[in-house]
Design an enzyme around this catalytic site. Structure first.
Site, PDB file in Angstrom:
ATOM      1  NE  ARG A  68      55.358  80.527  80.278  1.00  0.00           N
ATOM      2  CZ  ARG A  68      54.928  81.641  80.859  1.00  0.00           C
ATOM      3  NH1 ARG A  68      55.704  82.315  81.679  1.00  0.00           N
ATOM      4  NH2 ARG A  68      53.713  82.084  80.620  1.00  0.00           N
TER       5      ARG A  68
ATOM      6  CG  HIS B 247      51.052  85.446  89.864  1.00  0.00           C
ATOM      7  ND1 HIS B 247      50.104  86.435  89.816  1.00  0.00           N
ATOM      8  CD2 HIS B 247      50.916  84.750  88.717  1.00  0.00           C
ATOM      9  CE1 HIS B 247      49.420  86.336  88.694  1.00  0.00           C
ATOM     10  NE2 HIS B 247      49.903  85.308  88.006  1.00  0.00           N
TER      11      HIS B 247
ATOM     12  CG  ASN C  84      47.592  91.208  79.168  1.00  0.00           C
ATOM     13  OD1 ASN C  84      48.600  91.165  78.464  1.00  0.00           O
ATOM     14  ND2 ASN C  84      47.364  90.340  80.143  1.00  0.00           N
TER      15      ASN C  84
ATOM     16  N   GLY D 289      49.633  80.856  88.126  1.00  0.00           N
ATOM     17  CA  GLY D 289      48.586  80.731  87.123  1.00  0.00           C
ATOM     18  C   GLY D 289      49.140  79.827  86.036  1.00  0.00           C
ATOM     19  CG  ASN D 290      47.514  79.032  82.172  1.00  0.00           C
ATOM     20  OD1 ASN D 290      47.373  77.842  82.457  1.00  0.00           O
ATOM     21  ND2 ASN D 290      46.530  79.784  81.711  1.00  0.00           N
TER      22      ASN D 290
ATOM     23  CG  HIS E 225      53.575  87.019  87.059  1.00  0.00           C
ATOM     24  ND1 HIS E 225      54.206  85.817  87.267  1.00  0.00           N
ATOM     25  CD2 HIS E 225      52.720  86.802  86.030  1.00  0.00           C
ATOM     26  CE1 HIS E 225      53.757  84.922  86.408  1.00  0.00           C
ATOM     27  NE2 HIS E 225      52.855  85.499  85.638  1.00  0.00           N
TER      28      HIS E 225
ATOM     29  CG  ASP F 189      43.000  73.447  83.269  1.00  0.00           C
ATOM     30  OD1 ASP F 189      42.610  73.153  84.420  1.00  0.00           O
ATOM     31  OD2 ASP F 189      42.619  74.448  82.643  1.00  0.00           O
ATOM     32  CG  MET F 190      46.164  72.861  89.441  1.00  0.00           C
ATOM     33  SD  MET F 190      47.505  71.665  89.605  1.00  0.00           S
ATOM     34  CE  MET F 190      48.950  72.694  89.706  1.00  0.00           C
ATOM     35  NE  ARG F 191      40.153  74.791  85.819  1.00  0.00           N
ATOM     36  CZ  ARG F 191      39.789  75.920  85.238  1.00  0.00           C
ATOM     37  NH1 ARG F 191      38.723  76.543  85.658  1.00  0.00           N
ATOM     38  NH2 ARG F 191      40.473  76.409  84.226  1.00  0.00           N
TER      39      ARG F 191
ATOM     40  CD  GLU G 257      47.984  89.806  86.698  1.00  0.00           C
ATOM     41  OE1 GLU G 257      47.090  88.922  86.625  1.00  0.00           O
ATOM     42  OE2 GLU G 257      49.099  89.684  86.176  1.00  0.00           O
TER      43      GLU G 257
ATOM     44  N   GLY H 222      45.368  81.832  89.389  1.00  0.00           N
ATOM     45  CA  GLY H 222      44.342  80.789  89.233  1.00  0.00           C
ATOM     46  C   GLY H 222      44.596  79.556  90.081  1.00  0.00           C
ATOM     47  CB  ILE H 223      47.484  77.243  90.441  1.00  0.00           C
ATOM     48  CG1 ILE H 223      47.311  76.726  89.010  1.00  0.00           C
ATOM     49  CG2 ILE H 223      47.931  76.145  91.386  1.00  0.00           C
ATOM     50  CD1 ILE H 223      48.589  76.224  88.359  1.00  0.00           C
TER      51      ILE H 223
ATOM     52  NE  ARG I 270      51.056  91.362  82.163  1.00  0.00           N
ATOM     53  CZ  ARG I 270      50.821  90.116  82.518  1.00  0.00           C
ATOM     54  NH1 ARG I 270      49.610  89.621  82.410  1.00  0.00           N
ATOM     55  NH2 ARG I 270      51.789  89.345  82.983  1.00  0.00           N
TER      56      ARG I 270
HETATM   57  P1  ADP Z   1      46.895  83.042  83.538  1.00  0.00           P
HETATM   58  O1  ADP Z   1      48.281  82.904  84.052  1.00  0.00           O
HETATM   59  O2  ADP Z   1      46.732  82.628  82.113  1.00  0.00           O
HETATM   60  O3  ADP Z   1      46.220  84.353  83.917  1.00  0.00           O
HETATM   61  P2  ADP Z   1      45.181  81.906  85.610  1.00  0.00           P
HETATM   62  O4  ADP Z   1      45.716  82.780  86.689  1.00  0.00           O
HETATM   63  O5  ADP Z   1      43.765  82.063  85.189  1.00  0.00           O
HETATM   64  O6  ADP Z   1      46.098  81.900  84.313  1.00  0.00           O
HETATM   65  O7  ADP Z   1      45.392  80.378  86.109  1.00  0.00           O
HETATM   66  C1  ADP Z   1      45.070  79.291  85.314  1.00  0.00           C
HETATM   67  C2  ADP Z   1      45.356  78.029  86.132  1.00  0.00           C
HETATM   68  O8  ADP Z   1      44.548  78.031  87.310  1.00  0.00           O
HETATM   69  C3  ADP Z   1      45.043  76.755  85.395  1.00  0.00           C
HETATM   70  O9  ADP Z   1      46.053  75.784  85.605  1.00  0.00           O
HETATM   71  C4  ADP Z   1      43.751  76.292  86.060  1.00  0.00           C
HETATM   72  O10 ADP Z   1      43.584  74.899  86.016  1.00  0.00           O
HETATM   73  C5  ADP Z   1      43.994  76.754  87.476  1.00  0.00           C
HETATM   74  N1  ADP Z   1      42.720  76.760  88.225  1.00  0.00           N
HETATM   75  C6  ADP Z   1      41.634  77.535  88.014  1.00  0.00           C
HETATM   76  N2  ADP Z   1      40.623  77.159  88.842  1.00  0.00           N
HETATM   77  C7  ADP Z   1      41.080  76.130  89.582  1.00  0.00           C
HETATM   78  C8  ADP Z   1      40.524  75.289  90.614  1.00  0.00           C
HETATM   79  N3  ADP Z   1      39.284  75.452  91.038  1.00  0.00           N
HETATM   80  N4  ADP Z   1      41.314  74.333  91.143  1.00  0.00           N
HETATM   81  C9  ADP Z   1      42.586  74.158  90.714  1.00  0.00           C
HETATM   82  N5  ADP Z   1      43.155  74.892  89.757  1.00  0.00           N
HETATM   83  C10 ADP Z   1      42.432  75.865  89.186  1.00  0.00           C
END
Ligand code: ADP
Length: 397
Positions: A243, A210, A8, A212-213, A183, A285-287, A383, A330-331, A95
Site C-alpha cells: 500500500r 505496528h 479473522n 507488518g504487511n 489495528h 516482503d521485508m526479509r 491479536e 512482523g517487521i 475480528r
Molecule cells: P500481517 O500484517 O499480514 O499480519 P506480519 O505481522 O506477519 O504481517 O508481518 C509480515 C512482515 O514481517 C513481512 O514484511 C515480513 O518480511 C516481515 N518479517 C517477518 N520476519 C522478519 C525478519 N526476521 N526480519 C525482517 N522482517 C521480517
C-alpha cells in the site's frame, strides 16, 4: 475440553485460532491456521500448539461457485475440522474492521447488533461484509453459540475530534467519512503490556509502531489513543508492503487523466501495487528486501524508515511529547535494520539503541541504552489472544 474459536475473515482468506478455556494470560492457541486463496485455489492449513502442520489440503468447490458460497464452504470446512479435533466450542470471537462511532469496545453480537454492524459496510466495503459473513453463518448453524465482535477501530475512539476529522465538507463528515484508525486489537494488547515493559513511562506519551504487511502507528497517553496514522481506510499513513500510505490525491487524478485509471485500477494502485513492492519492484516482503543487494531494494527500505520517522514527528506533536517508542508486528518485532534506522532519525532527541539488545528476538524487552532519553521497546503482539480475552471477559467464561 471447552474452547474458543477466534476468526479473522477477509475476502479471500480466513485466519483462525483455537484457545482452551479457562483462558490463561498469553496462553498459546492449541490450533491455528488459515484458509487462503478463497475464490481461486483454496488451501486449508492447520497447525498444532507447537507449530507442527496437522493439515494441508485443497478445498474444492464446483466450477463457477460464487465467492460468497466459497467463503461459506471455507468456514464450514473449518468448523467440521474443529469438531473432528474433539473441540467443544463455548464461543467465537471475531475480528471486525468497523465498529463505527458507536462501538468503543468489543460487543456480544445479537441480531440487533448485527444489523448495526451491517450499516457500517459502506465504510469498509472491502472488509466489513467478509468479517460479518461468518457471524451470520454461525448464528444460523448454532443459534445458541455466543459470538463477540472485536473492532479494529474501537481502540481509537478516544482520539480527540481533531484527530478524527478530515478537512472536507461537513455533510460528508456527517456521513461517517472520518479518521477511524485500525489495528485496534494489536494496540489494545500492547497498551496492556506497557507497564510491565517500560514501567511508569507507560503513563506518559508512547508511540506504538505496528509494522507488518499493513503498518500503522498510534500515539497513546496513559495507554489511551490520542492519534493514529491510519484514517478512513487502512491506506493512510505509513508506507506498507503493497500500500502507498499517505499520498497526494493529485497523483490519483493524474493516473485517471494520464493512464485512464478507473476505480478498480486506482484501488489496485493504492492497495496492491505500491509500498515496498512498488518501490523495490522486487518484493513486498521485508526479509527478501533486507537480503537483496539491489539498489531498488535498499531504496524501498530507506523510504519505509524515512516515512516512519516523519509519522513519529507528527504523532509526537499530537501526543504532546515522546517518552517511549514501541515496535511490534512482523517487521517491528524482527527487523533490526528498521528499528536501527528509524531510531537514527530520533538521535537528535537523545534516543539511543543498544545494538546488542536490538539483536534479541522473541520477547518483550527494552532495546535502548542506559543514557537514552527515550525508551525504545519491542513487544510481540498477540491479536488473537486479545480477541480471546475480550470474548471470555464479555461472556464471563
Ligand atoms: P500481517 O500484517 O499480514 O499480519 P506480519 O505481522 O506477519 O504481517 O508481518 C509480515 C512482515 O514481517 C513481512 O514484511 C515480513 O518480511 C516481515 N518479517 C517477518 N520476519 C522478519 C525478519 N526476521 N526480519 C525482517 N522482517 C521480517
Amino acid at each position: 475440553m471447552k474452547s474458543l474459536l477466534i476468526i479473522n475473515a477477509g475476502s479471500s482468506s480466513l485466519k483462525f485460532a483455537v484457545f482452551n478455556l479457562p483462558l490463561v494470560k498469553d496462553a498459546p492457541s492449541i490450533f491455528r491456521g488459515q484458509i487462503d486463496g478463497i475464490g481461486a485455489n483454496t488451501q486449508f492449513v492447520a497447525k498444532d500448539i507447537d507449530g507442527k502442520t496437522l493439515l494441508d489440503t485443497i478445498i474444492k468447490s464446483p466450477e463457477g461457485t460464487e465467492l460468497e458460497a466459497q467463503q461459506e464452504l471455507a468456514l464450514t470446512t473449518l468448523l467440521n475440522w474443529v469438531e473432528e479435533q474433539k473441540v467443544e466450542l463455548a464461543a467465537v470471537g471475531h475480528r471486525v474492521l468497523q465498529g463505527g462511532e458507536k462501538y468503543s469496545a468489543p460487543v456480544v453480537v445479537t441480531p440487533e447488533v448485527f444489523q448495526v454492524l451491517e450499516t457500517f459496510i459502506p465504510l469498509g466495503p472491502l472488509h466489513q461484509p467478509h468479517n460479518l459473513r461468518p457471524i451470520r453463518v454461525l448464528a444460523a448453524k448454532y443459534p445458541n453459540l455466543p459470538q463477540v465482535a472485536c473492532f479494529d477501530t474501537a481502540f481509537h475512539r478516544t482520539q480527540p475530534w481533531q484527530a478524527q476529522t478530515y478537512a472536507i465538507p461537513r455533510k460528508i463528515t456527517a456521513e461517517g467519512v472520518k479518521r477511524y484508525g485500525f489495528h485496534g486489537s494489536s494496540y489494545d494488547y500492547i497498551a496492556r503490556q506497557l507497564p510491565e515493559v517500560i514501567g511508569d513511562k507507560a503513563h506518559g506519551c508512547v508511540i506504538v509502531a505496528h509494522m507488518g504487511n499493513g503498518a500503522s502507528m498510534a500515539a497513546m497517553r496513559d495507554g489511551k489513543c490520542v492519534a493514529t496514522s491510519m484514517g478512513f481506510t487502512a491506506i493512510e499513513g505509513l508506507m506498507m508492503g503493497t500500500r502507498t500510505g499517505s499520498i497526494d490525491p493529485g497523483v490519483l487524478l493524474y493516473m485517471m487523466d494520464r493512464h485512464g485509471y478507473g476505480p478498480k485500477e486506482i484501488s489496485n494502485f493504492l492497495y496492491k501495487e505500491s509500498g515496498l513492492l512498488g518501490v523495490s519492484g522486487i518484493s513486498q516482503d521485508m526479509r527478501t528486501l533486507e537480503a537483496s543487494d539491489a539498489p531498488e531494494a535498499k531504496e524501498a527500505l530507506e523510504l519505509f524508515c524515512y516515512r516512519a520517522a516523519r509519522e513519529i514527528g507528527s504523532l509526537m506533536m499530537a501526543a504532546g511529547g515522546l517518552e517511549a517508542l514501541v515496535f511490534t508486528g512482523g517487521i517491528g518485532e524482527n527487523s533490526q535494520f528498521v528499528r536501527n534506522k528509524v531510531i537514527g532519525y530520533l538521535e537528535w532527541m537523545g534516543a539511543k539503541l543498544d545494538p546488542e539488545l536490538n539483536k534479541v528476538r522473541g520477547k518483550a524487552h527494552c532495546i535502548h541504552t542506559a543514557d537514552s532519553k527515550i525508551a525504545v521497546a519491542v513487544i510481540p503482539t498477540n491479536e488473537e489472544w486479545m480477541i480471546a480475552h475480550h470474548t471470555t471477559s464479555l461472556l464471563g467464561l
